[in-house]
Design a protein around this motif. Structure first.
Motif, PDB file in Angstrom:
ATOM      1  N   THR A 280       0.827  -1.207   0.000  1.00 23.74           N
ATOM      2  CA  THR A 280       0.000   0.000   0.000  1.00 23.74           C
ATOM      3  C   THR A 280       0.859   1.255   0.000  1.00 23.74           C
ATOM      4  O   THR A 280       1.880   1.327   0.683  1.00 23.74           O
ATOM      5  CB  THR A 280      -0.919   0.000   1.229  1.00 23.74           C
ATOM      6  N   GLN A 281       0.397   2.230  -0.761  1.00 31.25           N
ATOM      7  CA  GLN A 281       1.021   3.553  -0.785  1.00 31.25           C
ATOM      8  C   GLN A 281       0.024   4.538  -0.177  1.00 31.25           C
ATOM      9  O   GLN A 281      -1.056   4.753  -0.738  1.00 31.25           O
ATOM     10  CB  GLN A 281       1.346   3.966  -2.223  1.00 31.25           C
ATOM     11  N   LEU A 282       0.355   5.069   0.980  1.00 27.71           N
ATOM     12  CA  LEU A 282      -0.462   6.071   1.661  1.00 27.71           C
ATOM     13  C   LEU A 282       0.258   7.405   1.486  1.00 27.71           C
ATOM     14  O   LEU A 282       1.339   7.609   2.046  1.00 27.71           O
ATOM     15  CB  LEU A 282      -0.614   5.708   3.139  1.00 27.71           C
TER      16      LEU A 282
ATOM     17  N   SER B  97      -4.297  14.155  -1.961  1.00 27.15           N
ATOM     18  CA  SER B  97      -3.802  12.973  -1.253  1.00 27.15           C
ATOM     19  C   SER B  97      -4.368  11.731  -1.922  1.00 27.15           C
ATOM     20  O   SER B  97      -5.344  11.800  -2.670  1.00 27.15           O
ATOM     21  CB  SER B  97      -4.166  13.017   0.239  1.00 27.15           C
ATOM     22  N   GLU B  98      -3.716  10.585  -1.624  1.00 28.50           N
ATOM     23  CA  GLU B  98      -4.073   9.361  -2.350  1.00 28.50           C
ATOM     24  C   GLU B  98      -3.695   8.148  -1.512  1.00 28.50           C
ATOM     25  O   GLU B  98      -2.735   8.173  -0.747  1.00 28.50           O
ATOM     26  CB  GLU B  98      -3.292   9.361  -3.668  1.00 28.50           C
ATOM     27  N   VAL B  99      -4.474   7.100  -1.679  1.00 30.53           N
ATOM     28  CA  VAL B  99      -4.109   5.798  -1.128  1.00 30.53           C
ATOM     29  C   VAL B  99      -4.321   4.778  -2.242  1.00 30.53           C
ATOM     30  O   VAL B  99      -5.333   4.814  -2.936  1.00 30.53           O
ATOM     31  CB  VAL B  99      -4.914   5.444   0.151  1.00 30.53           C
TER      32      VAL B  99
ATOM     33  N   PHE C 161      -6.467  10.467   4.202  1.00 29.81           N
ATOM     34  CA  PHE C 161      -6.541   9.048   4.563  1.00 29.81           C
ATOM     35  C   PHE C 161      -5.659   8.746   5.765  1.00 29.81           C
ATOM     36  O   PHE C 161      -4.549   9.262   5.888  1.00 29.81           O
ATOM     37  CB  PHE C 161      -6.135   8.183   3.367  1.00 29.81           C
TER      38      PHE C 161
ATOM     39  N   ASP D  80      -7.943   3.890   7.680  1.00 25.73           N
ATOM     40  CA  ASP D  80      -8.461   3.751   6.311  1.00 25.73           C
ATOM     41  C   ASP D  80      -7.636   2.730   5.538  1.00 25.73           C
ATOM     42  O   ASP D  80      -8.186   1.857   4.855  1.00 25.73           O
ATOM     43  CB  ASP D  80      -8.409   5.087   5.562  1.00 25.73           C
ATOM     44  N   GLN D  81      -6.327   2.841   5.646  1.00 32.38           N
ATOM     45  CA  GLN D  81      -5.427   1.923   4.948  1.00 32.38           C
ATOM     46  C   GLN D  81      -5.705   0.482   5.351  1.00 32.38           C
ATOM     47  O   GLN D  81      -5.842  -0.391   4.496  1.00 32.38           O
ATOM     48  CB  GLN D  81      -3.970   2.280   5.261  1.00 32.38           C
TER      49      GLN D  81
END
Length: 89
Positions: A13-15, A34-36, A63, A67-68
């Protein structure tokens, strides 16, 4: 390339709380801040990449780790379900 490419390549995962700080970020929308991105993988022992789930926000640091973890659980179920359907056929 970008955040999706990193998640796929690294199988993790990329947070990203600030997309402008992410090297090589590719904007799907200019308003994204922002992005996940969570990889969807087949189960162990030899996981294969099926897809990535990419969620963007117009808010910075939108996020959280919670959330992740929730999204990772969902993607794990998707990967297991897709693999089960594939192996039954």
């Amino acid at each position: 390339r970008g955040v999706c490419g990193a998640a796929a390549r690294e199988r993790r995962t990329q947070l990203v709380p600030d997309v402008e700080a992410f090297p090589g970020h590719i904007a799907c929308a200019s308003s994204t801040q922002s992005e996940v991105v969570v990889p969807i993988l087949t189960p162990e022992p030899d996981p294969k990449l099926l897809a990535v789930l990419d969620i963007d926000s117009d808010l910075p640091a939108a996020f959280t780790i919670d959330d992740q973890e929730c999204l990772e659980s969902i993607c794990k179920m998707l990967g297991e379900g897709a693999w089960s359907a594939h192996t039954v056929v």
